[in-house]
Design a protein around this motif. Structure first.
Motif, PDB file in Angstrom:
ATOM      1  N   ASN A  30       0.708  -1.124   0.157  1.00 46.53           N
ATOM      2  CA  ASN A  30       0.214  -0.115   0.088  1.00 46.53           C
ATOM      3  C   ASN A  30       0.723   1.161  -0.056  1.00 46.53           C
ATOM      4  N   PRO A  31       1.933   1.216  -0.855  1.00 42.77           N
ATOM      5  CA  PRO A  31       2.791   2.587  -0.793  1.00 42.77           C
ATOM      6  C   PRO A  31       2.022   3.823  -1.722  1.00 42.77           C
ATOM      7  N   ASN A  32       2.349   5.143  -1.484  1.00 42.02           N
ATOM      8  CA  ASN A  32       2.078   6.071  -2.431  1.00 42.02           C
ATOM      9  C   ASN A  32       2.967   6.031  -3.276  1.00 42.02           C
ATOM     10  N   VAL A  51      -2.483   7.035  -4.323  1.00 42.36           N
ATOM     11  CA  VAL A  51      -2.657   6.562  -3.145  1.00 42.36           C
ATOM     12  C   VAL A  51      -3.049   5.054  -2.918  1.00 42.36           C
ATOM     13  N   SER A  94       6.603   6.128  -1.659  1.00 45.71           N
ATOM     14  CA  SER A  94       7.009   6.938  -0.327  1.00 45.71           C
ATOM     15  C   SER A  94       6.205   6.122   0.758  1.00 45.71           C
ATOM     16  N   SER A  96       4.997   6.767   5.206  1.00 37.91           N
ATOM     17  CA  SER A  96       5.046   7.857   6.292  1.00 37.91           C
ATOM     18  C   SER A  96       5.170   7.151   7.552  1.00 37.91           C
ATOM     19  N   ARG A  97       5.999   7.565   8.117  1.00 38.13           N
ATOM     20  CA  ARG A  97       6.311   6.961   9.663  1.00 38.13           C
ATOM     21  C   ARG A  97       6.532   8.113  10.565  1.00 38.13           C
ATOM     22  N   VAL A  98       6.594   7.959  11.892  1.00 32.17           N
ATOM     23  CA  VAL A  98       6.689   9.008  12.833  1.00 32.17           C
ATOM     24  C   VAL A  98       8.015  10.038  12.294  1.00 32.17           C
ATOM     25  N   GLY A  99       7.564  11.212  12.079  1.00 33.99           N
ATOM     26  CA  GLY A  99       8.550  12.405  11.829  1.00 33.99           C
ATOM     27  C   GLY A  99       9.088  12.435  10.445  1.00 33.99           C
ATOM     28  N   ILE A 100       8.560  11.409   9.437  1.00 31.88           N
ATOM     29  CA  ILE A 100       9.144  11.611   8.107  1.00 31.88           C
ATOM     30  C   ILE A 100       8.381  11.076   7.136  1.00 31.88           C
ATOM     31  N   THR A 101       8.176  11.760   6.197  1.00 25.82           N
ATOM     32  CA  THR A 101       7.562  11.241   4.807  1.00 25.82           C
ATOM     33  C   THR A 101       8.704  11.002   3.891  1.00 25.82           C
ATOM     34  N   GLU A 102       9.241  10.012   3.635  1.00 24.75           N
ATOM     35  CA  GLU A 102      10.487   9.624   2.578  1.00 24.75           C
ATOM     36  C   GLU A 102      10.118   9.119   1.208  1.00 24.75           C
ATOM     37  N   ALA A 103      10.878   9.665   0.378  1.00 27.14           N
ATOM     38  CA  ALA A 103      10.553   8.975  -1.102  1.00 27.14           C
ATOM     39  C   ALA A 103      11.860   8.151  -1.407  1.00 27.14           C
ATOM     40  N   PHE A 104      11.574   7.356  -2.220  1.00 30.38           N
ATOM     41  CA  PHE A 104      12.608   6.376  -2.706  1.00 30.38           C
ATOM     42  C   PHE A 104      12.379   6.135  -4.011  1.00 30.38           C
ATOM     43  N   PHE A 105      13.478   6.669  -4.828  1.00 30.52           N
ATOM     44  CA  PHE A 105      13.373   6.471  -6.234  1.00 30.52           C
ATOM     45  C   PHE A 105      13.989   5.326  -7.042  1.00 30.52           C
TER      46      PHE A 105
END
Lengths: 114, 114
Positions: A30-32, A51, A94, A96-105
């Protein structure tokens, strides 16, 4: 661990031909998912954002479309390519977890329309 | 006004110098701020992230966020030729919400001269 696969790495297509770029993600659910285009001197432009399966947001009106037939598969398409579609196309996911939304390319597809 | 503004450069500095890279933004809802590094013909990779205002240091890199001015910076100390790359700022508004797309700046091309 999570990985993202994007292919092909390089593509040369004539004007008016169709396009299909595929991106798959492994190791997460279920990633963005995102499609970006990076044209020379123009930075990273968000094209599509998803989404969930079948849920696509288009950020910029253009000659391209996107589909998400499966949870971890994202496809960028065009029925007829234009010269202006040339660029470096990047798929990303991407989480989402506590404190960060991180994208991986992914490693990108360099598309040249001739 | 674009959501995120970043000077594309190129920025050329001698080896060993301190580098300052900056972005401004207009959306006061942004809370998560990131810097990505992208080498030529590769996808961007996350370098640093910060939440809300303040500084964060990681080795030779310091990320700074000033939410009152809507201004973020990345400082590189003792710059090395291997730091030559394009640096992209990125930001997102919400965590734990599916609608937390990441918005990127256009990227600044950095050249460290030996």
């Amino acid at each position: 661990s999570q990985t993202i696969h994007q292919w092909p790495a390089t593509l040369v297509q004539p004007v008016g031909s169709p396009l299909s770029l595929e991106c798959t993600v492994e190791g997460t659910s279920n990633p963005n998912l995102y499609w970006y285009r990076q044209a020379a001197g123009r930075g990273l432009q968000l094209l599509f954002y998803s989404v969930g399966i079948g849920q696509i947001s288009s950020e910029v009106p253009q000659n391209l479309s996107a589909s998400r037939p499966q949870d971890r598969q994202f496809i960028l398409s065009s029925k007829k390519l234009l010269l202006s579609d040339s660029g470096f196309y990047l798929c990303a996911w991407s989480v989402s977890r506590v404190g960060i939304t991180e994208a991986f390319f992914g490693q990108g597809t360099r598309l040249t329309v001739v | 006004q674009k959501e995120v503004e970043q000077d594309p450069g190129p920025l050329s500095v001698p080896e060993g110098a301190i580098v300052s890279l900056n972005c401004t933004y207009s959306n006061s809802a942004f809370q998560y701020f990131m810097w990505y590094r992208q080498y030529s013909r590769k996808g961007p990779e996350l370098l640093m992230y910060t939440y809300s205002s303040g500084n964060k240091e990681d080795g030779r890199f310091t990320a700074q966020v000033d939410k009152s001015s809507k201004y973020i910076s990345l400082f590189i100390r003792d710059s090395q030729p291997s730091d030559s790359a394009t640096y992209l700022c990125a930001m997102s508004a919400r965590w734990g919400n599916r609608d937390d797309k990441i918005i990127f700046g256009k990227g600044t091309r950095l050249h460290i001269l030996p």
